[in-house]
Design a protein around this motif. Structure first.
Motif, PDB file in Angstrom:
ATOM      1  N   ALA A 166      14.349   1.044   9.356  1.00  0.00           N
ATOM      2  CA  ALA A 166      15.234   1.166   8.443  1.00  0.00           C
ATOM      3  C   ALA A 166      15.274   2.475   8.121  1.00  0.00           C
ATOM      4  CB  ALA A 166      15.024   0.365   7.243  1.00  0.00           C
ATOM      5  N   SER A 167      16.612   3.101   7.937  1.00  0.00           N
ATOM      6  CA  SER A 167      17.022   4.504   7.252  1.00  0.00           C
ATOM      7  C   SER A 167      16.827   4.447   5.672  1.00  0.00           C
ATOM      8  CB  SER A 167      18.408   4.786   7.491  1.00  0.00           C
ATOM      9  OG  SER A 167      19.310   3.724   6.769  1.00  0.00           O
ATOM     10  N   VAL A 168      16.623   5.666   5.303  1.00  0.00           N
ATOM     11  CA  VAL A 168      16.446   5.810   3.569  1.00  0.00           C
ATOM     12  C   VAL A 168      17.607   4.878   3.008  1.00  0.00           C
ATOM     13  CG1 VAL A 168      16.530   7.132   1.776  1.00  0.00           C
ATOM     14  CG2 VAL A 168      15.225   7.824   3.593  1.00  0.00           C
ATOM     15  N   HIS A 169      18.895   5.174   3.568  1.00  0.00           N
ATOM     16  CA  HIS A 169      19.688   4.449   2.977  1.00  0.00           C
ATOM     17  C   HIS A 169      19.836   2.729   3.015  1.00  0.00           C
ATOM     18  CE1 HIS A 169      24.273   3.557   1.732  1.00  0.00           C
ATOM     19  NE2 HIS A 169      24.195   2.666   2.840  1.00  0.00           N
ATOM     20  N   GLU A 170      19.425   2.449   4.111  1.00  0.00           N
ATOM     21  CA  GLU A 170      19.348   0.938   4.078  1.00  0.00           C
ATOM     22  C   GLU A 170      18.150   0.525   3.158  1.00  0.00           C
ATOM     23  OE1 GLU A 170      20.264  -0.147   8.855  1.00  0.00           O
ATOM     24  OE2 GLU A 170      18.352   0.896   8.550  1.00  0.00           O
ATOM     25  N   LEU A 171      17.195   1.140   3.251  1.00  0.00           N
ATOM     26  CA  LEU A 171      16.004   0.835   2.313  1.00  0.00           C
ATOM     27  C   LEU A 171      16.496   0.765   0.854  1.00  0.00           C
ATOM     28  CD1 LEU A 171      13.063   2.831   4.140  1.00  0.00           C
ATOM     29  CD2 LEU A 171      13.217   0.189   4.087  1.00  0.00           C
ATOM     30  N   SER A 172      17.209   2.026   0.352  1.00  0.00           N
ATOM     31  CA  SER A 172      17.630   2.152  -0.825  1.00  0.00           C
ATOM     32  C   SER A 172      18.480   1.025  -1.299  1.00  0.00           C
ATOM     33  CB  SER A 172      18.235   3.569  -1.062  1.00  0.00           C
ATOM     34  OG  SER A 172      19.715   3.546  -0.332  1.00  0.00           O
TER      35      SER A 172
ATOM     36  N   SER B  38       1.032  -1.110   0.056  1.00  0.00           N
ATOM     37  CA  SER B  38      -0.092  -0.077   0.042  1.00  0.00           C
ATOM     38  C   SER B  38       0.833   1.212   0.157  1.00  0.00           C
ATOM     39  CB  SER B  38      -0.973   0.081   1.178  1.00  0.00           C
ATOM     40  OG  SER B  38      -0.195  -0.017   2.442  1.00  0.00           O
ATOM     41  N   VAL B  39       2.144   1.090   0.086  1.00  0.00           N
ATOM     42  CA  VAL B  39       3.247   2.132   0.132  1.00  0.00           C
ATOM     43  C   VAL B  39       2.842   2.903  -1.305  1.00  0.00           C
ATOM     44  CG1 VAL B  39       5.403   3.244   0.030  1.00  0.00           C
ATOM     45  CG2 VAL B  39       4.621   1.422   1.946  1.00  0.00           C
ATOM     46  N   PRO B  40       2.629   4.000  -1.411  1.00  0.00           N
ATOM     47  CA  PRO B  40       2.542   4.590  -3.005  1.00  0.00           C
ATOM     48  C   PRO B  40       3.644   4.385  -3.771  1.00  0.00           C
ATOM     49  CG  PRO B  40       1.754   6.183  -1.093  1.00  0.00           C
ATOM     50  CD  PRO B  40       2.533   5.206  -0.533  1.00  0.00           C
ATOM     51  N   LYS B  41       3.367   3.898  -5.036  1.00  0.00           N
ATOM     52  CA  LYS B  41       4.448   3.715  -6.110  1.00  0.00           C
ATOM     53  C   LYS B  41       5.254   2.439  -5.449  1.00  0.00           C
ATOM     54  CE  LYS B  41       4.078   8.339  -7.532  1.00  0.00           C
ATOM     55  NZ  LYS B  41       4.909   9.711  -7.798  1.00  0.00           N
TER      56      LYS B  41
ATOM     57  N   VAL C 275       8.770   5.037   1.031  1.00  0.00           N
ATOM     58  CA  VAL C 275       8.555   4.024   2.247  1.00  0.00           C
ATOM     59  C   VAL C 275       8.712   5.041   3.606  1.00  0.00           C
ATOM     60  CG1 VAL C 275       9.464   1.998   3.491  1.00  0.00           C
ATOM     61  CG2 VAL C 275       8.966   2.152   1.217  1.00  0.00           C
ATOM     62  N   ARG C 276       9.821   5.723   3.780  1.00  0.00           N
ATOM     63  CA  ARG C 276       9.862   6.470   4.781  1.00  0.00           C
ATOM     64  C   ARG C 276       8.801   7.524   4.855  1.00  0.00           C
ATOM     65  NH1 ARG C 276      11.767   4.298   7.814  1.00  0.00           N
ATOM     66  NH2 ARG C 276      10.456   5.467   8.667  1.00  0.00           N
ATOM     67  N   ASP C 277       8.309   8.226   3.896  1.00  0.00           N
ATOM     68  CA  ASP C 277       7.305   9.079   3.980  1.00  0.00           C
ATOM     69  C   ASP C 277       6.031   8.385   4.421  1.00  0.00           C
ATOM     70  OD1 ASP C 277       8.941  11.257   3.033  1.00  0.00           O
ATOM     71  OD2 ASP C 277       8.249  11.097   0.602  1.00  0.00           O
ATOM     72  N   PHE C 278       5.798   7.000   4.049  1.00  0.00           N
ATOM     73  CA  PHE C 278       4.792   6.527   4.297  1.00  0.00           C
ATOM     74  C   PHE C 278       4.407   6.029   5.898  1.00  0.00           C
ATOM     75  CE2 PHE C 278       2.604   2.497   5.550  1.00  0.00           C
ATOM     76  CZ  PHE C 278       1.462   2.540   5.190  1.00  0.00           C
ATOM     77  N   PHE C 279       6.009   5.697   6.479  1.00  0.00           N
ATOM     78  CA  PHE C 279       5.789   5.392   7.727  1.00  0.00           C
ATOM     79  C   PHE C 279       6.052   6.616   8.736  1.00  0.00           C
ATOM     80  CE2 PHE C 279       6.873   0.981   6.052  1.00  0.00           C
ATOM     81  CZ  PHE C 279       6.007   0.348   6.827  1.00  0.00           C
ATOM     82  N   ASP C 280       6.392   7.743   8.032  1.00  0.00           N
ATOM     83  CA  ASP C 280       6.584   8.812   9.091  1.00  0.00           C
ATOM     84  C   ASP C 280       5.236   9.817   9.102  1.00  0.00           C
ATOM     85  OD1 ASP C 280       9.322   8.109   9.486  1.00  0.00           O
ATOM     86  OD2 ASP C 280      10.037   9.375   7.850  1.00  0.00           O
ATOM     87  N   PHE C 281       4.246   9.270   8.210  1.00  0.00           N
ATOM     88  CA  PHE C 281       3.147   9.820   8.327  1.00  0.00           C
ATOM     89  C   PHE C 281       2.058   9.900   9.591  1.00  0.00           C
ATOM     90  CE2 PHE C 281      -1.554  10.544   7.434  1.00  0.00           C
ATOM     91  CZ  PHE C 281      -1.387  11.622   6.511  1.00  0.00           C
ATOM     92  N   PRO C 282       1.746  11.043  10.280  1.00  0.00           N
ATOM     93  CA  PRO C 282       1.280  10.788  11.497  1.00  0.00           C
ATOM     94  C   PRO C 282       0.268   9.768  11.679  1.00  0.00           C
ATOM     95  CG  PRO C 282       1.371  13.056  10.633  1.00  0.00           C
ATOM     96  CD  PRO C 282       1.524  12.203   9.538  1.00  0.00           C
TER      97      PRO C 282
END
Length: 223
Positions: free
Chosen positions: A194-200, A169-172, A211-218
Motif C-alpha cells: 500500500a502507498s502512503v496515501h492509501e495507508l493514510s 511492532s511498527v513504531p508508534k 508503516v512505510r518506513d518500517f516496510f521499506d527498511f532493508p
C-alpha cells in the motif's frame, strides 16, 4: 522416554506430519535440561533426535523454531533453515525469537523475511522462560481449533494474533491502528504494497509514514 516412532510412522517432520498425542510436545534433544524445557508447565515432553529443522512440535499441525539472540545477529543460517522448512510446506511454522534490547534491530529484519517472504508466523519473546509459556499454551489449546491463536485457519473477523503482533511492532502504531490496517487490507502483503496515501486513509498521515518506513527498511543481511 518414548520416542516419536511410538506416535507415528513418519520421516522427519519437515517431510511428513507427525501426530502427537494431546498434552505432549516433541522437543529436539539439544534442548534437554535447558531453561525452556525445564519451564514447561502442564504438558509432557518427549525428546527426539530426529526433528529435522524443527526445535519443537506441539501437534501434527504446528512446528516451532526457536531463534536465540545469536541466531538473530547472524541470520544467514537461520534463514536457510527456515527457507527449507518453507519448501517442505507440511506443517505450519511459528518462529519464537528472542527480542531484547541488543537484538531489536535484527528482529525487525528477520520478522519481515519470516512473515512477508515465507508466510510463517513469528512472535517475540524476551527469553526461554517466556517461550516455554507460549509452548505450553500451544499444547494445551491444540485440540481447541477455534480458541488457538497460533493456528492460521480462523474464521473472520478474528485476526491471526501473530500477524497482529507483527503490525503492532511498527513504531508508534499501536494496537487499534494495527487492527484497522488488518481489517481493511486483510493481509501483511497488502499492507506492505500500500502507498502512503492509501495507508493514510485508514490510520492518518503520520501513521502511514511510519508503516512505510518500517516496510521499506532493508531486510537483507544485518546492519
Amino acid at each position: 522416554m518414548a520416542g516419536v516412532s511410538d506416535f507415528a510412522n513418519t520421516n522427519t517432520p519437515e517431510k511428513a506430519c507427525i501426530t502427537v498425542p494431546c498434552g505432549h510436545i516433541l522437543i529436539a534433544t539439544k534442548w534437554r535440561n535447558t531453561l525452556i524445557s525445564n519451564s514447561l508447565q502442564g504438558i509432557k515432553p518427549v525428546y527426539e533426535d530426529n526433528l529435522g529443522y524443527l526445535d519443537f512440535q506441539t501437534g501434527h499441525h504446528m512446528g516451532v523454531v526457536y531463534a536465540t539472540e545469536a541466531d538473530l545477529v547472524a541470520q544467514a543460517g537461520l534463514r536457510r533453515k527456515l527457507a527449507k522448512l518453507r519448501k517442505a510446506n507440511n506443517v505450519q511454522i511459528l518462529v519464537l525469537a528472542e527480542k531484547t534490547t541488543s537484538t531489536a534491530q535484527y528482529y525487525q529484519q528477520l520478522q519481515k523475511f519470516v512473515m512477508l517472504e515465507l508466510g510463517f508466523s513469528m512472535l517475540p519473546v524476551p527469553g526461554q522462560a517466556e517461550a516455554a509459556g507460549v509452548l505450553s499454551q500451544m499444547v494445551l489449546t491444540e485440540s481447541k481449533m477455534e480458541s488457538n491463536p497460533f493456528l492460521k485457519k480462523r474464521r473472520p473477523p478474528n485476526l491471526d494474533e501473530a500477524l497482529l503482533t507483527t503490525v503492532q511492532s511498527v513504531p508508534k502504531l499501536g494496537a487499534v491502528k494495527a487492527r484497522k490496517l488488518l481489517e481493511h487490507f486483510k493481509s501483511l502483503k497488502a499492507i506492505n504494497e500500500a502507498s502512503v496515501h492509501e495507508l493514510s486513509q485508514i490510520i492518518g498521515k503520520a501513521g502511514a509514514q511510519n508503516v512505510r518506513d518500517f516496510f521499506d527498511f532493508p531486510t537483507n543481511g544485518t546492519s
